[in-house]
Design a protein around this motif. Structure first.
Motif, mmCIF file in Angstrom:
data_model
loop_
_atom_site.group_PDB
_atom_site.id
_atom_site.type_symbol
_atom_site.label_atom_id
_atom_site.label_comp_id
_atom_site.label_asym_id
_atom_site.label_seq_id
_atom_site.Cartn_x
_atom_site.Cartn_y
_atom_site.Cartn_z
ATOM 1 N N GLY A 137 -64.661 19.472 40.620
ATOM 2 C CA GLY A 137 -64.089 19.025 39.347
ATOM 3 C C GLY A 137 -65.089 18.939 38.214
ATOM 4 N N LEU A 138 -66.366 18.741 38.563
ATOM 5 C CA LEU A 138 -67.392 18.550 37.522
ATOM 6 C C LEU A 138 -67.889 19.879 36.991
ATOM 7 C CD1 LEU A 138 -69.229 15.824 39.469
ATOM 8 C CD2 LEU A 138 -68.253 15.535 37.189
ATOM 9 N N ASP A 139 -68.109 19.940 35.683
ATOM 10 C CA ASP A 139 -68.468 21.211 35.069
ATOM 11 C C ASP A 139 -69.785 21.159 34.335
ATOM 12 O OD1 ASP A 139 -67.458 19.501 32.900
ATOM 13 O OD2 ASP A 139 -67.593 21.313 31.676
ATOM 14 N N PHE B 291 -63.127 13.435 26.098
ATOM 15 C CA PHE B 291 -64.278 14.334 25.954
ATOM 16 C C PHE B 291 -65.468 13.538 25.478
ATOM 17 C CE2 PHE B 291 -60.607 16.644 24.486
ATOM 18 C CZ PHE B 291 -60.769 17.950 24.876
ATOM 19 N N SER B 292 -66.623 13.780 26.078
ATOM 20 C CA SER B 292 -67.824 13.261 25.435
ATOM 21 C C SER B 292 -68.912 14.323 25.437
ATOM 22 C CB SER B 292 -68.323 11.993 26.121
ATOM 23 O OG SER B 292 -68.727 12.276 27.429
ATOM 24 N N TYR B 293 -68.637 15.448 26.079
ATOM 25 C CA TYR B 293 -69.646 16.491 26.192
ATOM 26 C C TYR B 293 -69.144 17.798 25.606
ATOM 27 C CZ TYR B 293 -72.722 14.055 29.390
ATOM 28 O OH TYR B 293 -73.602 13.188 29.944
ATOM 29 N N GLU C 256 -62.385 8.026 37.702
ATOM 30 C CA GLU C 256 -63.294 8.833 36.881
ATOM 31 C C GLU C 256 -64.247 9.616 37.774
ATOM 32 O OE1 GLU C 256 -64.005 10.479 34.496
ATOM 33 O OE2 GLU C 256 -65.070 9.419 32.913
ATOM 34 N N ASP C 257 -64.715 10.762 37.275
ATOM 35 C CA ASP C 257 -65.651 11.560 38.059
ATOM 36 C C ASP C 257 -67.039 10.926 38.074
ATOM 37 O OD1 ASP C 257 -66.099 12.076 35.364
ATOM 38 O OD2 ASP C 257 -65.925 14.247 35.502
ATOM 39 N N ILE C 258 -67.645 10.811 36.876
ATOM 40 C CA ILE C 258 -69.015 10.293 36.800
ATOM 41 C C ILE C 258 -69.104 9.231 35.715
ATOM 42 C CG2 ILE C 258 -71.379 10.834 36.130
ATOM 43 C CD1 ILE C 258 -71.419 13.269 37.375
ATOM 44 N N VAL C 259 -69.809 8.159 35.984
ATOM 45 C CA VAL C 259 -70.159 7.228 34.920
ATOM 46 C C VAL C 259 -71.625 7.484 34.585
ATOM 47 C CG1 VAL C 259 -70.212 4.852 34.127
ATOM 48 C CG2 VAL C 259 -68.550 5.546 35.861
ATOM 49 N N ASP C 260 -71.839 7.938 33.359
ATOM 50 C CA ASP C 260 -73.191 8.316 32.922
ATOM 51 C C ASP C 260 -73.670 7.280 31.894
ATOM 52 O OD1 ASP C 260 -75.494 9.819 32.443
ATOM 53 O OD2 ASP C 260 -74.500 11.245 31.126
ATOM 54 N N THR C 261 -73.450 7.534 30.600
ATOM 55 C CA THR C 261 -73.853 6.526 29.609
ATOM 56 C C THR C 261 -72.946 5.299 29.664
ATOM 57 O OG1 THR C 261 -72.422 7.448 27.890
ATOM 58 C CG2 THR C 261 -74.677 8.301 28.009
ATOM 59 N N ASP D 269 -71.806 7.340 40.414
ATOM 60 C CA ASP D 269 -72.468 6.455 39.463
ATOM 61 C C ASP D 269 -73.848 7.045 39.198
ATOM 62 O OD1 ASP D 269 -73.501 4.383 37.976
ATOM 63 O OD2 ASP D 269 -73.662 2.980 39.658
ATOM 64 N N LYS D 270 -74.091 7.382 37.918
ATOM 65 C CA LYS D 270 -75.388 7.935 37.538
ATOM 66 C C LYS D 270 -76.031 6.954 36.568
ATOM 67 C CE LYS D 270 -75.791 11.859 35.201
ATOM 68 N NZ LYS D 270 -75.670 13.283 34.781
ATOM 69 N N PRO D 271 -76.730 5.971 37.090
ATOM 70 C CA PRO D 271 -77.178 4.834 36.261
ATOM 71 C C PRO D 271 -78.334 5.138 35.312
ATOM 72 C CG PRO D 271 -77.878 4.526 38.541
ATOM 73 C CD PRO D 271 -77.105 5.806 38.502
HETATM 74 P P1 IMP Z 1 -70.277 8.866 29.759
HETATM 75 O O1 IMP Z 1 -69.349 8.468 28.655
HETATM 76 O O2 IMP Z 1 -71.646 9.229 29.283
HETATM 77 O O3 IMP Z 1 -70.316 7.873 30.893
HETATM 78 O O4 IMP Z 1 -69.708 10.252 30.212
HETATM 79 C C1 IMP Z 1 -69.140 10.482 31.356
HETATM 80 C C2 IMP Z 1 -68.603 11.900 31.338
HETATM 81 O O5 IMP Z 1 -69.617 12.855 31.041
HETATM 82 C C3 IMP Z 1 -68.140 12.229 32.728
HETATM 83 O O6 IMP Z 1 -66.791 11.897 32.899
HETATM 84 C C4 IMP Z 1 -68.393 13.711 32.821
HETATM 85 O O7 IMP Z 1 -67.286 14.421 32.307
HETATM 86 C C5 IMP Z 1 -69.592 13.937 31.924
HETATM 87 N N1 IMP Z 1 -70.824 13.961 32.721
HETATM 88 C C6 IMP Z 1 -71.821 13.054 32.758
HETATM 89 N N2 IMP Z 1 -72.792 13.397 33.616
HETATM 90 C C7 IMP Z 1 -72.396 14.559 34.168
HETATM 91 C C8 IMP Z 1 -72.964 15.436 35.161
HETATM 92 O O8 IMP Z 1 -74.030 15.204 35.756
HETATM 93 N N3 IMP Z 1 -72.225 16.537 35.460
HETATM 94 C C9 IMP Z 1 -71.037 16.847 34.857
HETATM 95 N N4 IMP Z 1 -70.473 16.064 33.936
HETATM 96 C C10 IMP Z 1 -71.139 14.937 33.589
#
Ligand code: IMP
Ligand code: MG
Length: 170
Positions: free
Chosen positions: A153-155, A64-66, A95-100, A126-128
């Motif tokens: 899958g994304l919420d 979890f990070s959100y 993994e679904d998305i790489v954000d931070t 990839d969300k850079p």
């Molecule tokens: P990170 O640790 O910031 O890279 O977090 C990645 C996690 O945050 C992902 O696995 C998602 O669960 C969630 N996340 C980040 N961006 C999005 C988004 O645009 N939509 C949904 N979930 C997101």
């Protein structure tokens, strides 16, 4: 909140098949463990592993990070980790998305500490835009420059995971 379609189902499935082909080729003669990160990667994971043509083992981590927010809380929690021994194994994270990048850098650290032989990342998106930790994505489905994505899958606050396509939330 409105949403518009970003990636249709047929495009997702075509790209997932390409990633699976790349993985099958790169890991020929090996038996990697595919570690899915719950819950966001469930459909991506299920579609991907069924297209992989080499023997693989399956395992999962719940991270979890959100919370009910669209920005990272900055801390990563695990309520479930891998069950298979990872020592001397080749690990592919799905993994679904790489954000931070915080989630994956934590997971990498944890599995390398446990003695994994190799560690690669397969990410659907990839969300850079907001990257804080450098993570190299070895197999990347799509790059999305900005915005909040749901579906497949994304919420957002646990909603929209069941949508078959990927949407941009507005
Ligand atoms: P990170 O640790 O910031 O890279 O977090 C990645 C996690 O945050 C992902 O696995 C998602 O669960 C969630 N996340 C980040 N961006 C999005 C988004 O645009 N939509 C949904 N979930 C997101
Ligand atoms: Mg996730």
């Amino acid at each position: 909140m409105g949403k518009e379609i970003l990636i249709p189902r047929d495009k997702i499935l075509r790209r997932v098949k390409e990633l699976a082909d790349e993985i099958s080729l790169d890991y020929t003669g090996k038996e990697p463990i595919l570690v899915g990160i719950l819950k966001g990667s469930v459909f991506f994971y299920a579609d991907l592993v069924r297209e992989i043509k080499i023997p693989v083992k399956l395992d999962f981590i719940r991270a979890f990070s959100y919370g009910a927010e669209t920005c990272s809380s900055g801390s990563v929690k695990f309520t479930k980790t891998v069950e298979l021994p990872v020592r001397d194994k080749d690990i592919i994270i799905v993994e679904d998305i790489v954000d931070t990048g915080l989630t994956l850098s934590k997971i990498r650290e944890m599995l390398m500490d446990e003695g994994a032989r190799s560690f690669r990342i397969c990410a659907l998106i990839d969300k850079p835009e907001r990257r804080e930790r450098a993570v190299s994505i070895d197999y990347c489905g799509f790059e999305v420059p900005e915005g909040f994505i749901v579906g497949y899958g994304l919420d957002y606050d646990e909603k929209y995971r069941n949508l078959p396509e990927i949407y941009l939330l507005k």
